[in-house]
Scaffold this active site. Structure first.
Site, PDB file in Angstrom:
ATOM      1  N   ARG A  21      -5.670  -8.600  13.433  1.00 28.23           N
ATOM      2  CA  ARG A  21      -5.163 -10.051  12.987  1.00 28.23           C
ATOM      3  C   ARG A  21      -3.657 -10.321  13.797  1.00 28.23           C
ATOM      4  NH1 ARG A  21      -6.143  -9.887   6.371  1.00 28.23           N
ATOM      5  NH2 ARG A  21      -5.416  -8.198   6.168  1.00 28.23           N
ATOM      6  N   GLY A  88     -10.904   3.008   4.126  1.00 30.47           N
ATOM      7  CA  GLY A  88     -10.431   2.461   3.303  1.00 30.47           C
ATOM      8  C   GLY A  88      -9.130   3.383   2.768  1.00 30.47           C
ATOM      9  N   THR A  89      -8.682   1.838   2.330  1.00 26.33           N
ATOM     10  CA  THR A  89      -6.883   2.878   1.636  1.00 26.33           C
ATOM     11  C   THR A  89      -7.065   3.826   0.847  1.00 26.33           C
ATOM     12  OG1 THR A  89      -7.259   0.889  -0.063  1.00 26.33           O
ATOM     13  CG2 THR A  89      -5.762   1.059   2.107  1.00 26.33           C
ATOM     14  N   ALA A 437      42.907  -5.790  48.872  1.00 24.25           N
ATOM     15  CA  ALA A 437      41.662  -6.217  48.795  1.00 24.25           C
ATOM     16  C   ALA A 437      40.961  -6.433  49.962  1.00 24.25           C
ATOM     17  CB  ALA A 437      42.326  -7.858  48.860  1.00 24.25           C
TER      18      ALA A 437
HETATM   19  C1  UD1 Z   1      -4.819  -4.142   0.456  1.00 29.42           C
HETATM   20  C2  UD1 Z   1      -4.767  -3.836  -0.933  1.00 29.42           C
HETATM   21  C3  UD1 Z   1      -5.180  -5.178  -1.239  1.00 29.42           C
HETATM   22  C4  UD1 Z   1      -3.319  -5.780  -1.728  1.00 29.42           C
HETATM   23  C5  UD1 Z   1      -2.607  -5.459  -0.180  1.00 29.42           C
HETATM   24  C6  UD1 Z   1      -1.160  -5.437  -0.087  1.00 29.42           C
HETATM   25  C7  UD1 Z   1      -6.294  -1.984  -0.742  1.00 29.42           C
HETATM   26  C8  UD1 Z   1      -8.739  -1.662  -0.919  1.00 29.42           C
HETATM   27  N1  UD1 Z   1      -6.401  -3.252  -0.600  1.00 29.42           N
HETATM   28  O1  UD1 Z   1      -5.558  -5.250   1.221  1.00 29.42           O
HETATM   29  O2  UD1 Z   1      -5.068  -5.040  -2.774  1.00 29.42           O
HETATM   30  O3  UD1 Z   1      -3.398  -6.975  -1.934  1.00 29.42           O
HETATM   31  O4  UD1 Z   1      -3.028  -4.255   0.698  1.00 29.42           O
HETATM   32  O5  UD1 Z   1      -1.137  -5.681   1.156  1.00 29.42           O
HETATM   33  O6  UD1 Z   1      -5.997  -0.663  -0.930  1.00 29.42           O
HETATM   34  N2  UD1 Z   1      -4.795   1.578   6.009  1.00 29.42           N
HETATM   35  C9  UD1 Z   1      -5.173   3.058   6.266  1.00 29.42           C
HETATM   36  N3  UD1 Z   1      -6.399   3.314   6.352  1.00 29.42           N
HETATM   37  C10 UD1 Z   1      -7.703   2.242   5.901  1.00 29.42           C
HETATM   38  C11 UD1 Z   1      -7.369   1.184   5.951  1.00 29.42           C
HETATM   39  C12 UD1 Z   1      -5.826   0.739   5.547  1.00 29.42           C
HETATM   40  O7  UD1 Z   1      -4.199   3.757   6.658  1.00 29.42           O
HETATM   41  O8  UD1 Z   1      -8.897   3.588   6.218  1.00 29.42           O
HETATM   42  C13 UD1 Z   1      -3.820   1.038   5.603  1.00 29.42           C
HETATM   43  C14 UD1 Z   1      -3.012  -0.212   6.940  1.00 29.42           C
HETATM   44  O9  UD1 Z   1      -2.733   0.556   8.132  1.00 29.42           O
HETATM   45  C15 UD1 Z   1      -1.743  -0.743   6.115  1.00 29.42           C
HETATM   46  C16 UD1 Z   1      -2.741  -0.648   4.309  1.00 29.42           C
HETATM   47  O10 UD1 Z   1      -3.347   0.411   4.516  1.00 29.42           O
HETATM   48  O11 UD1 Z   1      -0.709  -0.450   6.133  1.00 29.42           O
HETATM   49  C17 UD1 Z   1      -3.552  -2.320   4.165  1.00 29.42           C
HETATM   50  O12 UD1 Z   1      -4.658  -1.946   4.728  1.00 29.42           O
HETATM   51  P1  UD1 Z   1      -4.744  -3.830   5.531  1.00 29.42           P
HETATM   52  O13 UD1 Z   1      -6.362  -3.573   5.736  1.00 29.42           O
HETATM   53  O14 UD1 Z   1      -3.409  -4.422   5.109  1.00 29.42           O
HETATM   54  O15 UD1 Z   1      -5.437  -4.298   3.432  1.00 29.42           O
HETATM   55  P2  UD1 Z   1      -5.200  -5.277   3.110  1.00 29.42           P
HETATM   56  O16 UD1 Z   1      -6.701  -6.059   3.350  1.00 29.42           O
HETATM   57  O17 UD1 Z   1      -3.860  -6.363   3.352  1.00 29.42           O
HETATM   58 CA    CA Z   2      -1.768  -5.571   4.068  1.00 25.69          CA
END
Ligand code: UD1
Ligand code: CA
Length: 482
Positions: A21, A88-89, A437
């Site tokens: 985004r 994913g996280t 100068a």
């Molecule tokens: C995440 C949370 C959400 C929370 C929000 C807060 C999850 C599933 N969701 O959502 O509950 O309210 O943050 O801001 O955790 N990242 C990785 N690897 C990945 C995906 C993401 O390292 O595979 C990192 C990104 O670089 C970023 C962070 O994790 O720094 C969050 O990722 P983002 O996609 O922004 O998550 P949100 O949708 O905001």
């Molecule tokens: Ca985020």
């Protein structure tokens, strides 16, 4: 139960995501908020916990993030862990787990897109975690607009039972105003067991770290939380507008502290941008239009601005003024006057009582006390003694375009240069010497001597009058011819 056997702490920062985004070629965590990258700010906040190690998960544009970490060493050892693809996280934390084999203690895990997060808020979370002997702890906060944040789900007793992502939430769950900033403490290695239970059977087909909370509840592990009073402090940056909002908030917090705690007058609180790491002494006035970002320290009783930019590592002593000027990685002593319209470039040091005026550029130079360069000069790669006077338009010619070499100019105590003189480096003006100068100096000017390279002046008497007459006669002649 957390056996509480260890005071050991490590931090994991999740920074592998693309930040779609942001619509940027730069990874989201490398965008700057008031002169410092988002990741840089998180590393600084993490340092405050004095952890034994920081693990950063990288993936999207990993080389750029890796390079940033190498170029900006942190107080704590940092290692990076590649996550490819980014699933994913939860999957991000799985990439770190193998490196935690010998670790037992508190693992702080945070998303890396929350630039306003402070060490103090992290400490509050760690304290809540340790005090309650929890297995899993999390920050939460209340918001008016829950946007896409994960929602905190509680049971009728008020206990946290899990987190549901916005995209997976029911209408009723979407109405919840308590959200997940995605900053946690895990008792390690107990929580490692949760990782293998994570599934991607959700809207985004991702392994969510948020599901660890549900795992803890299901397994009757103690869950603690710490509520952040102002949600903005843990706001995630997902777009350029949110980035701008974070900057405004950081500015407001910083200016409040400077005004209320440090006794600094900031004339225009909206049109002045100061990063939180900037220190300013009592009774200094910051006029409108200033941008001060970096490791800056300004003394007492100074006047900074209007429209002054300072960045990098900058020190200013007491009672100095800097007006309408640009100062980059330089030092200014006490009782100095800089500006209007001066440009102090990298590695310039002005000692006390120095005056640098209109349209003067100085680079990699040391200017000793009570020396003046008041108008229209370039001073590069030079050392100036004290009590030196630089005449208007003096230039140090320090660069040979053919050899690409830069040479030094030395101007000793009490020497002076006349207007429009050029000092061709390498060259020395010895103590008390004078440059006339318009002189081009190419060799040493000995102590107390005058250097002059002008051709002697000739005067032609009546020349102007004669010239005028000739011009008038020519005009008449032309008119006659019609
Ligand atoms: C995440 C949370 C959400 C929370 C929000 C807060 C999850 C599933 N969701 O959502 O509950 O309210 O943050 O801001 O955790 N990242 C990785 N690897 C990945 C995906 C993401 O390292 O595979 C990192 C990104 O670089 C970023 C962070 O994790 O720094 C969050 O990722 P983002 O996609 O922004 O998550 P949100 O949708 O905001
Ligand atoms: Ca985020």
């Amino acid at each position: 139960m957390n056996d509480g056997s260890s005071e050991r702490t490590r931090v994991v920062l999740l920074a592998a995501g693309q930040g779609k985004r942001m619509k940027s070629d730069l990874p989201k965590v490398l965008h700057e908020v008031l002169g410092k990258t988002i990741l840089g700010r998180l590393l600084t906040a993490s340092d405050e916990l004095k952890p034994e190690h920081i693990h950063v998960v990288i993936g999207h544009e990993a080389e750029k993030v890796e390079k940033f970490i190498q170029d900006n060493p942190s107080a704590t050892p940092v290692s990076t862990h590649l996550q490819k693809p980014q699933l994913g996280t939860g999957h991000a934390l799985m990439q770190v787990a193998p490196s935690l084999k010998d670790f037992s203690g508190t693992l702080v895990v945070s998303v890396a897109d929350t630039p306003l997060l402070t060490g103090g808020t992290l400490k509050a979370l760690v304290d809540a975690h340790k005090k309650s002997n929890a297995v899993v702890s999390l920050l939460t906060t209340d918001v008016d607009d829950a946007k896409n944040y994960g929602r905190i789900v509680r049971n009728e007793k008020g206990d946290v039972t899990g987190i549901v992502e916005h995209k997976d939430a029911t209408e009723a769950q979407r109405a919840i105003k308590e959200i997940n900033p995605a900053i946690y403490c895990f008792a390690w290695p107990q929580v490692e067991a949760a990782l293998s239970t994570l599934k991607n059977d959700n809207q985004q087909k991702e392994y969510y770290l948020t599901d660890v909370i549900g795992w803890a509840h299901k397994n009757s592990h103690k869950i603690a939380y710490s509520k952040v009073p102002d949600w903005r402090e843990v706001a995630g940056i997902n777009s350029r507008l949110e980035l701008a909002e974070a900057m405004r908030l950081m500015r407001d917090i910083t200016i409040n502290n400077l005004a209320l705690e440090s006794g600094v007058t900031i004339v225009d609180t909206q049109g002045t941008w100061i990063a939180p790491e900037v220190k300013i002494g009592k009774d200094t006035v910051v006029l409108p239009g200033c941008h001060l970002t970096g490791e800056i320290e300004i003394g007492q009783n100074c006047t900074i601005g209007p429209n002054t930019v300072m960045k990098g590592v900058v020190h200013v002593g007491d009672n100095s003024s800097v007006a309408q000027s640009l100062v980059h990685n330089s030092d200014i002593g006490s009782n100095c006057k800089v500006g209007p319209f001066s440009h102090l470039r990298e590695h310039t040091a002005l000692h006390d009582h120095v005056k640098v005026g209109n349209f003067v550029e100085i680079k990699k130079s040391i200017i000793n006390s009570k020396t003046n360069a008041s108008h229209l000069s370039y001073i590069g790669d030079s050392t100036l003694g004290s009590g030196v006077n630089i005449g208007a338009g003096t230039i140090t010619a320090n660069y040979d375009h053919i050899t690409k070499k830069k040479e030094r100019t030395t101007i000793c105590d009490g020497a002076s240069t006349g207007s429009n003189s050029v000092l061709v480096a390498p060259v020395t003006l010895e103590e008390g010497s004078v440059v006339a100068a318009g002189t081009v100096v190419t060799k040493t000017v000995p102590k107390g001597s005058l250097a002059i390279t002008r051709t002697p002046q000739k005067n032609y008497e009546g020349w102007a009058e004669e010239r005028k007459k000739k011009a008038e006669a020519a005009k008449l002649e032309a008119a006659k011819k019609g």
